[in-house]
Structure formats: C-alpha cells, structure tokens
Design a protein around this motif. Structure first.
Motif, PDB file in Angstrom:
ATOM      1  N   ASP A   1      92.682  40.962  70.672  1.00 31.42           N
ATOM      2  CA  ASP A   1      93.920  40.507  71.317  1.00 31.42           C
ATOM      3  C   ASP A   1      94.903  39.926  70.308  1.00 31.42           C
ATOM      4  O   ASP A   1      96.102  40.249  70.321  1.00 31.42           O
TER       5      ASP A   1
ATOM      6  N   ARG B   1      96.305  42.671  68.114  1.00 29.45           N
ATOM      7  CA  ARG B   1      97.305  43.470  68.829  1.00 29.45           C
ATOM      8  C   ARG B   1      98.650  42.752  68.828  1.00 29.45           C
ATOM      9  O   ARG B   1      99.705  43.378  68.625  1.00 29.45           O
ATOM     10  N   GLU B   2      98.605  41.449  69.066  1.00 31.69           N
ATOM     11  CA  GLU B   2      99.851  40.672  69.051  1.00 31.69           C
ATOM     12  C   GLU B   2     100.516  40.741  67.680  1.00 31.69           C
ATOM     13  O   GLU B   2     101.739  40.875  67.573  1.00 31.69           O
TER      14      GLU B   2
ATOM     15  N   LEU C   1      91.554  46.993  67.812  1.00 31.02           N
ATOM     16  CA  LEU C   1      92.096  45.667  67.522  1.00 31.02           C
ATOM     17  C   LEU C   1      91.746  44.680  68.627  1.00 31.02           C
ATOM     18  O   LEU C   1      91.666  45.046  69.804  1.00 31.02           O
TER      19      LEU C   1
ATOM     20  N   ALA D   1      94.847  42.666  61.049  1.00 34.69           N
ATOM     21  CA  ALA D   1      95.475  43.703  61.874  1.00 34.69           C
ATOM     22  C   ALA D   1      95.964  44.855  61.005  1.00 34.69           C
ATOM     23  O   ALA D   1      95.778  46.032  61.351  1.00 34.69           O
TER      24      ALA D   1
ATOM     25  N   VAL E   1     101.982  52.954  70.381  1.00 37.00           N
ATOM     26  CA  VAL E   1     100.642  52.566  69.944  1.00 37.00           C
ATOM     27  C   VAL E   1      99.638  53.446  70.678  1.00 37.00           C
ATOM     28  O   VAL E   1      99.677  53.542  71.911  1.00 37.00           O
TER      29      VAL E   1
ATOM     30  N   LEU F   1      94.577  50.575  69.943  1.00 39.43           N
ATOM     31  CA  LEU F   1      94.393  49.379  70.765  1.00 39.43           C
ATOM     32  C   LEU F   1      92.912  49.013  70.901  1.00 39.43           C
ATOM     33  O   LEU F   1      92.559  47.828  70.944  1.00 39.43           O
TER      34      LEU F   1
END
Length: 206
Positions: free
Chosen positions: A24, A27-28, A22, A91, A14, A19
């Motif tokens: 949190d 990202r997950e 996005l 996402a 990534v 990062l």
C-alpha cells in the motif's frame, strides 16, 4: 508497468501486475512519483530533449541525462509527499524489477533512468537544495533550445549556399555553351535571381 500520460487532464497508467507487486505504501509512492511528472509538465522537457537529440545526434547524452534529472525530480517530490524516502526507494526498485523485460513506453515512467543510482540517492539524506533538479532541468532545456535554434540557422545557411552554387554552376554552363536563351536575362534554374535590366547607352526609361 506504470507511466504518466500528459493531457488535459493527465492520466496515470498502472498495470495489475505492478499493483500486485507493491504494498500500500509503495503504491502511494508510485502514484506520487507519476503525479509529480504530470504536475511539473515534465513531458515538455522530454519532448524538447528528444527533438534536439534527433536533430543533433551529438546531443543524445544530454537527452539521456535529462530523463534521469526528470526521474530524480519526481523521486524527490514523491519522497516529500509520502514522508519516507525508504518507501519511495523500495517502490522504485520493485517497480523496475516488475517491469524487467517489458517494452518501456515513450511516456515518463517510474522505471526510467538509471534505477540503481536513483535508489542510492533516495536511501541517502535528502539533498540540501531541493531546487537542484529544477535548475538542472532548466539548464538542459536552455541548452537544447539553443541547439535547435543553431540547427535551424545552419539549415538556412546551407540552403543559401546550395542556391548560390546552383546559380553559379548555371552561369558557368551558359558561358561555356551559349544557347538561344542567353538573350533572356530571366532564364535560369528555379530560384536564381537574374540581374536587373540595365538601360542601354543613350536609352532612357520613364
């Protein structure tokens, strides 16, 4: 960019730019998507489809459809892991916007496939049968394997036909223009099988 690299163990790559784009939760969701690719060994399906498309260009649409199935498969697993389909949809959409214009790697990536269709599917209620992506992937894999076997069989037949044509052409040339090699039954182009020696009249072989 973000993509999965198969191996032992597999890796998820990534970029920092991705990062930063996005949140949190997103990202997950992105990492859950890529882990689904590694866990399901999707690179095996992808490799077979690409090989089949390379051998038979008519099956390129099958390879494209197969990649879409793999992305949808990973989307559904990510939604199940995260517990929020909307977060996964966001996402996927933001990852596609962040990687717009960048060269896409050959590895499986969250930005692969037809992104609008994937986002639309994630914003809709979950499919009734979660095994559908697996069944579709298995069906496409079976079609590709059958195509590979058929291509190999066709190649063997083409080689045999070419060999017979070569031997026939040599025989016709020899008959039209006899040479000193005519008395040699083993003389011929490489790969031609000469007829076995037959005993002459009144001659016995022990």
């Amino acid at each position: 960019m973000a993509f999965a690299l198969p191996g032992a163990p597999g890796r998820i790559v990534v970029s920092r730019g991705m990062l930063r784009r996005l949140g949190d939760a997103e990202r997950e969701a992105l990492l859950a998507h890529e882990r689904a690719h590694l866990r399901g060994r999707h690179h095996v399906f992808q490799s077979v489809w690409r090989l089949t498309a390379a051998l038979n260009p008519l099956l390129r649409p099958v390879a494209v459809a197969g990649n879409f199935v793999l992305e949808r498969w990973a989307d559904e697993e990510a939604a199940e892991r995260v517990g929020d389909r909307t977060v996964v949809a966001h996402a996927v959409g933001r990852a596609a916007l962040a990687s717009a214009g960048a060269s896409r790697p050959t590895a499986l990536a969250a930005t692969g496939g037809v992104v609008p269709q994937r986002v639309r599917a994630l914003l809709a209620p979950p499919p009734a049968r979660r095994s559908l992506p697996l069944l579709a992937g298995g069906l496409l894999l079976a079609v590709c394997c059958a195509s590979l076997a058929n291509a190999a069989s066709d190649s063997d037949r083409m080689l045999d036909s070419a060999q017979r044509a070569l031997c026939t052409a040599h025989a016709d040339t020899t008959a039209a223009a006899p040479t000193d090699h005519d008395d040699d039954p083993g003389h011929g182009p490489p790969g031609c099988c000469a007829a076995p020696d037959r005993p002459k009249h009144g001659e016995r072989h022990f």
